[in-house]
Write a protein that holds these residues in place. Structure first.
Motif, mmCIF file in Angstrom:
data_model
loop_
_atom_site.group_PDB
_atom_site.id
_atom_site.type_symbol
_atom_site.label_atom_id
_atom_site.label_comp_id
_atom_site.label_asym_id
_atom_site.label_seq_id
_atom_site.Cartn_x
_atom_site.Cartn_y
_atom_site.Cartn_z
ATOM 1 N N PRO A 208 1.025 -1.043 -0.013
ATOM 2 C CA PRO A 208 0.133 0.055 0.021
ATOM 3 C C PRO A 208 0.889 1.298 0.084
ATOM 4 O O PRO A 208 1.879 1.267 0.685
ATOM 5 C CB PRO A 208 -0.786 -0.198 1.468
ATOM 6 N N CYS B 97 -5.393 1.741 1.925
ATOM 7 C CA CYS B 97 -5.942 0.828 1.482
ATOM 8 C C CYS B 97 -5.962 0.154 0.327
ATOM 9 O O CYS B 97 -6.132 1.108 -0.656
ATOM 10 C CB CYS B 97 -7.551 0.263 1.960
ATOM 11 N N GLN B 98 -5.317 -1.028 -0.135
ATOM 12 C CA GLN B 98 -5.398 -1.389 -1.723
ATOM 13 C C GLN B 98 -6.645 -1.830 -2.161
ATOM 14 O O GLN B 98 -6.828 -1.737 -3.217
ATOM 15 C CB GLN B 98 -4.268 -2.502 -1.646
ATOM 16 N N GLN C 218 1.388 -2.613 10.409
ATOM 17 C CA GLN C 218 0.541 -3.391 9.945
ATOM 18 C C GLN C 218 -0.823 -2.873 10.407
ATOM 19 O O GLN C 218 -1.001 -2.076 11.230
ATOM 20 C CB GLN C 218 0.727 -4.622 10.660
ATOM 21 N N ARG D 10 -8.705 -7.152 5.201
ATOM 22 C CA ARG D 10 -7.328 -7.715 4.897
ATOM 23 C C ARG D 10 -6.306 -7.168 5.683
ATOM 24 O O ARG D 10 -6.357 -5.876 6.115
ATOM 25 C CB ARG D 10 -7.132 -7.254 3.517
ATOM 26 N N GLN E 240 -2.893 -5.398 6.122
ATOM 27 C CA GLN E 240 -1.948 -5.142 5.201
ATOM 28 C C GLN E 240 -0.641 -4.467 5.898
ATOM 29 O O GLN E 240 -0.762 -4.182 6.879
ATOM 30 C CB GLN E 240 -2.684 -3.732 4.368
ATOM 31 N N SER E 241 0.302 -4.212 5.118
ATOM 32 C CA SER E 241 1.645 -3.577 5.732
ATOM 33 C C SER E 241 2.182 -2.525 4.690
ATOM 34 O O SER E 241 2.105 -2.665 3.685
ATOM 35 C CB SER E 241 2.560 -4.935 5.435
#
Length: 63
Positions: free
Chosen positions: A2, A15-16, A41, A47, A49-50
């Motif tokens: 992201p 957020c992707q 994180q 989801r 995500q990192s």
């Protein structure tokens, strides 16, 4: 990975899935001579995500 940005000393990741930016709280994951690499994180849209941030060390921190 992201997109990530720093604004007014706060860390944000996007957020992707939905594209919403949210404040995150990264921790130092790696350090080298000139940079610190921080990782956050976060959970969005179900989801995990990192996001990664690269911070240049101040001149007085470089040895």
């Amino acid at each position: 990975m992201p997109p990530a940005r720093i604004v007014d000393d706060k860390f944000y990741a996007q957020c992707q899935e939905c594209g919403v930016w949210q404040e995150v709280f990264p921790v130092v994951a790696q350090v080298d001579t000139y940079f610190e690499f921080w990782q956050a994180q976060f959970l969005c849209c179900g989801r995990q995500q990192s996001a990664w941030f690269t911070i240049e060390k101040a001149d007085d921190e470089v040895h």
